[in-house]
Motif scaffolding. Structure first.
Motif, PDB file in Angstrom:
ATOM      1  N   GLU A   1       0.877  -1.251   0.015  1.00  0.00           N
ATOM      2  CA  GLU A   1       0.053  -0.028  -0.092  1.00  0.00           C
ATOM      3  C   GLU A   1       0.710   1.213  -0.105  1.00  0.00           C
ATOM      4  N   SER A   2       0.421   2.394   0.247  1.00  0.00           N
ATOM      5  CA  SER A   2       1.003   3.516   0.249  1.00  0.00           C
ATOM      6  C   SER A   2       1.939   3.713   1.151  1.00  0.00           C
ATOM      7  N   TYR A   3       1.626   3.061   2.389  1.00  0.00           N
ATOM      8  CA  TYR A   3       2.526   3.001   3.552  1.00  0.00           C
ATOM      9  C   TYR A   3       3.571   2.211   3.488  1.00  0.00           C
ATOM     10  N   GLY A   4       3.539   1.316   2.549  1.00  0.00           N
ATOM     11  CA  GLY A   4       4.424   0.010   2.496  1.00  0.00           C
ATOM     12  C   GLY A   4       4.058  -1.134   2.372  1.00  0.00           C
ATOM     13  N   VAL A   5       4.561  -2.363   2.658  1.00  0.00           N
ATOM     14  CA  VAL A   5       4.145  -3.891   2.676  1.00  0.00           C
ATOM     15  C   VAL A   5       3.252  -3.918   3.535  1.00  0.00           C
ATOM     16  N   ASN A   6       2.122  -4.687   3.093  1.00  0.00           N
ATOM     17  CA  ASN A   6       1.082  -5.330   3.943  1.00  0.00           C
ATOM     18  C   ASN A   6       1.822  -6.591   4.267  1.00  0.00           C
ATOM     19  N   ARG A   7       2.005  -6.876   5.487  1.00  0.00           N
ATOM     20  CA  ARG A   7       2.797  -7.803   5.986  1.00  0.00           C
ATOM     21  C   ARG A   7       1.992  -9.398   6.291  1.00  0.00           C
ATOM     22  N   ASN A   8       0.703  -9.088   6.171  1.00  0.00           N
ATOM     23  CA  ASN A   8      -0.219 -10.222   6.133  1.00  0.00           C
ATOM     24  C   ASN A   8       0.314 -11.408   4.830  1.00  0.00           C
ATOM     25  N   GLN A   9       0.113 -12.548   5.215  1.00  0.00           N
ATOM     26  CA  GLN A   9       0.849 -13.395   4.080  1.00  0.00           C
ATOM     27  C   GLN A   9      -0.486 -14.676   3.926  1.00  0.00           C
ATOM     28  N   GLY A  10      -1.421 -13.932   3.181  1.00  0.00           N
ATOM     29  CA  GLY A  10      -2.655 -15.129   3.019  1.00  0.00           C
ATOM     30  C   GLY A  10      -2.192 -15.881   1.893  1.00  0.00           C
ATOM     31  N   ALA A  11      -3.342 -16.955   1.693  1.00  0.00           N
ATOM     32  CA  ALA A  11      -3.086 -18.073   0.824  1.00  0.00           C
ATOM     33  C   ALA A  11      -2.968 -17.395  -0.796  1.00  0.00           C
ATOM     34  N   GLU A  12      -3.712 -16.620  -1.179  1.00  0.00           N
ATOM     35  CA  GLU A  12      -3.575 -15.975  -2.413  1.00  0.00           C
ATOM     36  C   GLU A  12      -2.380 -15.443  -2.816  1.00  0.00           C
ATOM     37  N   SER A  13      -1.911 -14.733  -1.941  1.00  0.00           N
ATOM     38  CA  SER A  13      -0.509 -13.945  -2.067  1.00  0.00           C
ATOM     39  C   SER A  13       0.636 -15.161  -2.228  1.00  0.00           C
ATOM     40  N   SER A  14       0.585 -16.052  -1.400  1.00  0.00           N
ATOM     41  CA  SER A  14       1.531 -17.193  -1.295  1.00  0.00           C
ATOM     42  C   SER A  14       1.540 -18.054  -2.352  1.00  0.00           C
ATOM     43  N   LEU A  15       0.501 -18.308  -2.852  1.00  0.00           N
ATOM     44  CA  LEU A  15       0.180 -19.229  -3.981  1.00  0.00           C
ATOM     45  C   LEU A  15       0.566 -18.722  -5.276  1.00  0.00           C
ATOM     46  N   ALA A  16       0.295 -17.402  -5.361  1.00  0.00           N
ATOM     47  CA  ALA A  16       0.760 -16.590  -6.581  1.00  0.00           C
ATOM     48  C   ALA A  16       2.304 -16.432  -6.608  1.00  0.00           C
ATOM     49  N   TYR A  17       2.880 -16.374  -5.243  1.00  0.00           N
ATOM     50  CA  TYR A  17       4.547 -16.669  -5.569  1.00  0.00           C
ATOM     51  C   TYR A  17       4.911 -17.907  -5.892  1.00  0.00           C
ATOM     52  N   LEU A  18       4.502 -19.016  -5.090  1.00  0.00           N
ATOM     53  CA  LEU A  18       4.820 -20.324  -5.673  1.00  0.00           C
ATOM     54  C   LEU A  18       4.604 -20.770  -6.968  1.00  0.00           C
ATOM     55  N   ILE A  19       3.381 -20.352  -7.658  1.00  0.00           N
ATOM     56  CA  ILE A  19       3.093 -20.833  -9.077  1.00  0.00           C
ATOM     57  C   ILE A  19       3.974 -20.016  -9.874  1.00  0.00           C
ATOM     58  N   SER A  20       4.264 -18.604  -9.563  1.00  0.00           N
ATOM     59  CA  SER A  20       5.106 -18.006 -10.327  1.00  0.00           C
ATOM     60  C   SER A  20       6.657 -18.544 -10.317  1.00  0.00           C
ATOM     61  N   HIS A  21       6.991 -19.000  -8.971  1.00  0.00           N
ATOM     62  CA  HIS A  21       8.215 -19.428  -8.966  1.00  0.00           C
ATOM     63  C   HIS A  21       8.520 -21.100  -9.713  1.00  0.00           C
ATOM     64  N   LEU A  22       7.472 -21.670  -9.531  1.00  0.00           N
ATOM     65  CA  LEU A  22       7.498 -22.685 -10.454  1.00  0.00           C
ATOM     66  C   LEU A  22       7.623 -22.712 -11.949  1.00  0.00           C
ATOM     67  N   THR A  23       6.859 -21.697 -12.414  1.00  0.00           N
ATOM     68  CA  THR A  23       6.730 -21.247 -13.644  1.00  0.00           C
ATOM     69  C   THR A  23       7.900 -20.733 -14.379  1.00  0.00           C
ATOM     70  N   VAL A  24       8.991 -19.972 -13.439  1.00  0.00           N
ATOM     71  CA  VAL A  24      10.176 -19.377 -13.973  1.00  0.00           C
ATOM     72  C   VAL A  24      11.067 -20.849 -13.920  1.00  0.00           C
ATOM     73  N   LEU A  25      10.986 -21.619 -13.073  1.00  0.00           N
ATOM     74  CA  LEU A  25      11.659 -23.112 -13.180  1.00  0.00           C
ATOM     75  C   LEU A  25      11.401 -23.854 -14.501  1.00  0.00           C
ATOM     76  N   GLN A  26      10.062 -23.880 -14.609  1.00  0.00           N
ATOM     77  CA  GLN A  26       9.567 -24.659 -15.807  1.00  0.00           C
ATOM     78  C   GLN A  26      10.059 -23.978 -17.157  1.00  0.00           C
ATOM     79  N   ALA A  27       9.977 -22.510 -17.377  1.00  0.00           N
ATOM     80  CA  ALA A  27      10.398 -21.978 -18.329  1.00  0.00           C
ATOM     81  C   ALA A  27      11.793 -22.132 -18.726  1.00  0.00           C
ATOM     82  N   TYR A  28      12.707 -22.172 -17.652  1.00  0.00           N
ATOM     83  CA  TYR A  28      14.109 -22.292 -18.065  1.00  0.00           C
ATOM     84  C   TYR A  28      14.277 -23.662 -18.384  1.00  0.00           C
ATOM     85  N   GLU A  29      13.853 -24.695 -17.983  1.00  0.00           N
ATOM     86  CA  GLU A  29      13.866 -26.040 -18.414  1.00  0.00           C
ATOM     87  C   GLU A  29      13.400 -26.096 -19.637  1.00  0.00           C
ATOM     88  N   GLU A  30      12.441 -25.619 -20.274  1.00  0.00           N
ATOM     89  CA  GLU A  30      11.848 -25.589 -21.611  1.00  0.00           C
ATOM     90  C   GLU A  30      12.872 -24.876 -22.593  1.00  0.00           C
TER      91      GLU A  30
END
Length: 748
Positions: free
Chosen positions: A710-739
């Motif tokens: 937000e304007s004040y800085g990072v929202n430190r809550n770590q809900g499922a949506e955000s953590s899953l978005a990170y992990l799916i992105s992480h796995l996609t990076v790995l998959q892309a470079y394997e391909e």
């Protein structure tokens, strides 16, 4: 050579402002060895929209809590011809949470950066540590004023020692006669104790006042002068509460004739006159956590006899006989030491002489010369250009893949929707969106990494999806922690995300039991595909259908459904497209990348050039508004970005970064253009700090991802949506470079 300075600055009453003014004058008083005269200008930080009448060297002002001012300032610096920028850093002078607003400015600097750190915390908060580490990464040199500061930077903040320069706090080269100073203040018959600086609870002035009755009994001509205004932050939040407390203490101890409060912010000439007039200078701070004290440096610099509690800077500066220490909050020990020194003038003289010898080495002319030498060395270094932001892929910087936070959020019902910081927030229960994302993520993790924990988690998320399906094939979304349904039909977005996860399952099932369950739920839902109205619900559904068709290409009926849904998106595009607006809506809202991503998946299945062209056109349009300056700047959900309006910067969320990562991955799959891999990687780095705030959203301690910023800085809550978005992105990076490596191509 031209130098830009960023700091508070006089006429604002601030110790760092005074420091910067002295630094500016002392550096510009020196000529470089090549006989080119130094030039400089100042970017001044204002507090709380207060404006000041600044001297001519201040060219730009920044309102502390207005981030747009920081961005305007960095544009000015980059166009000014400045060769180096010197930043004075203190958490309290910059806007946003823990001063985060300074990071976007520094990130955009195109010249080398020197940072002087005035506060270095031994036990920083998460945000304080993250911000200071980021500043140190961007700096070419970090200046500190004590050995303890060097120690903390290396051990707490992981800063390479070779990057750190120790340059002591400068002292103005001002001299007065002690005798004449006392006479001018009508103190010639007094024993004078002095404390100066901004007043606040942490300064421990009550320790001195409580020590005075015993000293006054022996030296009735003693005066204790407390020189300084209440700190502006203290005044703002607590008013004069502390000063009133001190006044009452003085009255209760009957010291009204021995304690003087001068509620002023005086200029350096008068300040030094008081320092020369005092017999003993005292800094009675209440705890050790003070890495730098300008007031202490001044006192030692003029050769005053100094007594202090053993906070970090004092313990170092007063070593080798340059002063005396007494314990924190120990009035008894202080009284004993005062009586001893006032009774033995020769001991006072020794302290003054030792301090005076050291003070000669830290006058501002000498400190300025050392800063000039630092600038010269940086400019001589052929590598001293502004630190470039790498977009070339480097998989070594990826944190290790971890399901730790997902395990924490998951019970035998499903994944908990929200978290308080890194702890599951059971009050909010579960939702279909997140359990569908979770199923997609664990299936990806098992397919790519054969992660057995991912395989164990997958039936939990799949059974949640099955449980939430209605008899007509639609889905409920929300379930309370005690397993009560909270709605009858969920959003079309949640429907589409579920079809995406199920479609991926049908193409990548780890066993037949999961495949059969997924197939049952998928086809029960399929009569609702053409009923969808939300273009994001449609887009998510298209992606699920595309994954299904990859393993079932002969299903002509489902292929036709994919074509029909694609045409709906294309219809929206044609209705909203103008020569300068190539998009599906009249605004850029949330999860934008999902729309071109859906068409890219459809294009791969249908092999339709028209679909491919619109997918690429809209992707390029989105790229032009979000991926520039070598980092991803997501459209914020605060106000979104309406056509012919202004884009929103804040309320940036991880699902938007994920959709960009996935979009560029699919673009690479369709076109084989390696440039999309670099864009994919740049988008992923949003999670790790390559963003508008220059703050990592990924929490290296919890292994979760914060909910955005937000304007004040990072929202430190770590809900499922955000953590899953990170992990799916992480796995996609790995998959892309394997391909990529399997393709026998080479990145250049």
């Amino acid at each position: 050579m031209k130098i830009s300075y960023i700091a508070t600055y006089p006429t604002r009453e601030c110790g760092i402002g005074t420091f910067t003014n002295n630094l500016f004058k002392s550096m510009l008083a020196h000529n470089l060895k090549n006989e080119h005269v130094l030039e400089g200008f100042v970017i001044a930080i204002n507090d709380n929209d207060v404006s000041y009448k600044y001297p001519e060297e201040v060219k730009v002002t920044i309102r502390q809590e207005h981030q747009e001012d920081y961005l305007k300032a960095v544009k000015y610096i980059n166009l000014s011809g400045a060769d180096v920028c010197i930043l004075q850093h203190e958490f309290g002078i910059f806007g946003g949470q823990s001063g985060v607003y300074i990071l976007p400015l520094l990130h955009r600097l195109e010249i080398p950066l020197i940072v002087t750190l005035h506060t270095i915390l031994k036990t920083p908060s998460y945000n304080e540590k993250a911000i200071l580490k980021e500043i140190c990464k961007m700096a070419h040199k970090i200046v500190v004023m004590s050995h303890k500061a060097v120690e903390f930077l290396v051990s707490v903040y992981d800063v390479p020692k070779k990057k750190i320069a120790l340059i002591e706090h400068g002292v103005p080269d001002i001299h007065f006669s002690p005798e004449k100073s006392k006479k001018d203040f009508k103190l010639e018959k007094k024993k004078v104790l002095l404390t100066f600086g901004f007043i606040g609870r942490s300064k421990g002035i009550e320790t001195v006042i409580k020590a005075l009755p015993e000293v006054v009994q022996k030296f009735p001509n003693l005066i204790y002068i407390v020189l300084g205004k209440t700190h502006p932050n203290v005044l703002r939040h607590s008013g004069e509460e502390y000063r009133i407390f001190l006044l009452r203490l003085v009255k209760n101890l009957q010291l009204e004739n021995h304690v003087i409060f001068l509620n002023e912010f005086i200029d350096e000439q008068d300040l030094f006159k008081y320092l020369y007039a005092c017999d003993i200078y005292i800094t009675p701070y209440l705890n050790e956590a003070q890495i730098t004290s300008g007031t202490l440096s001044y006192a030692v610099g003029v050769g005053a006899a100094v007594l202090s509690t053993p906070y970090w800077h004092a313990a170092e500066l007063l070593a080798k006989g340059r002063g005396r220490l007494f314990n924190f909050n120990d009035s008894t020990e202080l009284a004993k030491t005062l009586n001893e020194l006032l009774d033995k003038p020769e001991e006072l003289s020794k302290l003054k002489n030792k301090a005076g010898e050291y003070g000669k080495k830290i006058t501002w002319p000498q400190i300025g010369e050392r800063y000039v030498a630092l600038v010269e060395n940086i400019m001589k270094d052929e590598h001293s250009v502004a630190l470039q932001k790498e977009t070339e892929p480097d998989l070594l910087i990826l944190p290790p893949f971890s399901l730790a936070h997902i395990n924490r959020l998951t019970d035998d019902t499903g994944i908990i929707q929200h978290a308080k910081f890194g702890i599951p927030n059971l009050k909010e229960g579960y939702c279909l969106d997140d359990n569908s994302r979770a199923l997609l993520m664990v299936l990806m993790a098992y397919r790519q990494k054969k992660d057995m924990r991912a395989l164990e988690l997958s039936p939990i998320f799949l059974s949640y999806i099955h449980y939430m399906q209605n008899t007509n094939g639609t889905f409920r979304n929300f379930l309370s922690f005690n397993r009560n349904f909270l709605d009858k039909i969920g959003s079309e977005d949640s429907f589409g995300r579920t079809i995406w996860a199920l479609g991926y399952l049908l193409g990548n099932a780890p066993n037949d039991a999961y495949y059969q369950t997924g197939k049952l739920v998928f086809f029960n839902a399929s009569p609702n595909f053409e009923k969808l109205k939300s273009i994001r619900g449609i887009a998510n559904t298209m992606i699920g259908i595309s994954y299904y068709l990859k393993s079932n290409p002969s299903d002509d009926s489902m292929t036709e459904r994919l074509r029909n849904l694609s045409n709906v998106l294309i219809k929206h595009y044609r209705e909203n497209q103008t020569p300068d607006w190539n998009w599906f809506e009249s605004l850029l809202a949330y999860d934008n990348g999902i729309l071109p991503l859906a068409l890219l998946h459809s294009a791969e299945i249908l092999n339709d050039d028209k679909i491919t062209q619109i997918a690429i056109t809209t992707m390029n349009f989105l790229t032009s508004h979000t991926l520039k300056d070598n980092y991803l700047s997501i459209i914020g959900n605060e106000k979104w970005y309406k056509k012919e309006g202004e884009r929103s910067v804040f309320a940036q969320q991880p699902i938007d970064a994920m959709s960009m990562v996935l979009m560029y991955h699919q673009a690479y799959s369709v076109t084989n253009d390696k440039d999309y891999l670099n864009k994919l990687y740049t988008s992923f780095l949003w999670f790790l700090g390559e963003n508008d705030l220059r703050m990592s959203l990924y929490d290296f301690e919890t292994k979760g991802c914060c909910d955005g910023f937000e304007s004040y800085g990072v929202n430190r809550n770590q809900g499922a949506e955000s953590s899953l978005a990170y992990l799916i992105s992480h796995l996609t990076v790995l998959q892309a470079y394997e391909e990529f490596h399997r393709s026998d191509l080479k990145l250049v």
